[in-house]
Design an enzyme around this catalytic site. Structure first.
Site: not given
Length: 257
Positions: A138, A151
């Site tokens: 990400s 996360y």
């Protein structure tokens, strides 16, 4: 990356980014197999896209990963692309002790453990077929979204792991690619919106930009705002960190955990 004539396994491919990539790879004439945790979702997917192959498997369960690897090697001996896509994102309030300490590791088990274990379980067949590993991290590996602290930590871990994997596989014929999406309009990002400091990318645009980079041989694919976040991390880290904190404060759960 060679984009046609491949046999491709995508974890977490029943929705979102994984599904978008699966359908594009399928459109290009590849054989595509997707996994997911829920058999019902896979059944619906198969009805809508009968050319896709589906297998129920949970990347958080080492036994299921091992079983998946055995089945894939037996049924798809030409497997030459593994896309580690499965992931979850949870917003967490860190101000007090969590009631469920084991639950704090859920994202680690899926997002990091799933990538590491699945890659290891398939590395022999990928090496034999001189294949490709695509790890989905990400843009938040560069700059964390503070409301989703675990996360973001998992994606930073996947980024680091992928770099080491690439070095260790030099000379084996295995290509190691990292896809670093920005915030994308999927079920994962339902709490986020344009104007909150984010510019959400559609899955169609993500696929378009990503495949353009893959065709050029990119090993780190940074679509949309991912390039900007990587740049801001270098030139103005305090500013961009503070901006994402302001944008994500409202997403904090009321309770800790």
């Amino acid at each position: 990356m060679k984009l046609t004539g491949r046999t491709i396994l995508i974890t977490g491919g029943s929705a979102g980014i994984g599904l978008a990539f699966a359908l594009k790879f399928l459109e290009l004439g590849n054989e595509v197999i997707v996994t997911g945790r829920r058999q019902s979702a896979l059944d619906d997917l198969k009805r809508n896209h009968p050319k896709l192959q589906t297998i129920q498997s949970d990347v958080a369960d080492p036994a299921q990963i091992a079983a998946l690897a055995r089945r894939m090697k037996a049924e798809y001996p030409k497997l030459d692309v593994l896309m580690n896509n499965a992931g979850i994102m949870l917003h967490k309030n860190l101000k007090a002790p969590a009631a469920d300490l084991d639950g704090l590791m859920t994202e680690m088990n899926v997002n990091v453990g799933g990538v590491i274990r699945t890659t290891s379980a398939f590395i022999d067949i990928l090496a034999a077929n001189e294949g490709t590993v695509i790890n989905v991290s990400s843009a938040l590996a560069f700059v964390p979204l503070p409301s989703a602290p675990v996360y973001c930590a998992t994606k930073a871990a996947v980024h680091s792991y992928t770099q080491s994997l690439r070095f260790q596989l030099e000379g084996t014929g295995v290509e190691v690619i990292e896809l670093m999406p920005p915030v994308v309009k999927t079920e994962l990002s339902t709490d986020l919106a344009n104007g909150d400091g984010f510019t959400l990318l559609t899955t169609d645009e993500l696929v378009k930009q990503s495949f353009a980079s893959l065709k050029k041989g990119a090993l780190e694919v940074r679509p949309g705002q991912a390039k900007l976040l990587a740049l801001m991390r270098r030139i103005a880290p305090d500013f961009i960190n503070r901006q994402l904190w302001k944008a994500s404060k409202r997403l904090l759960p009321v309770r800790a955990g």
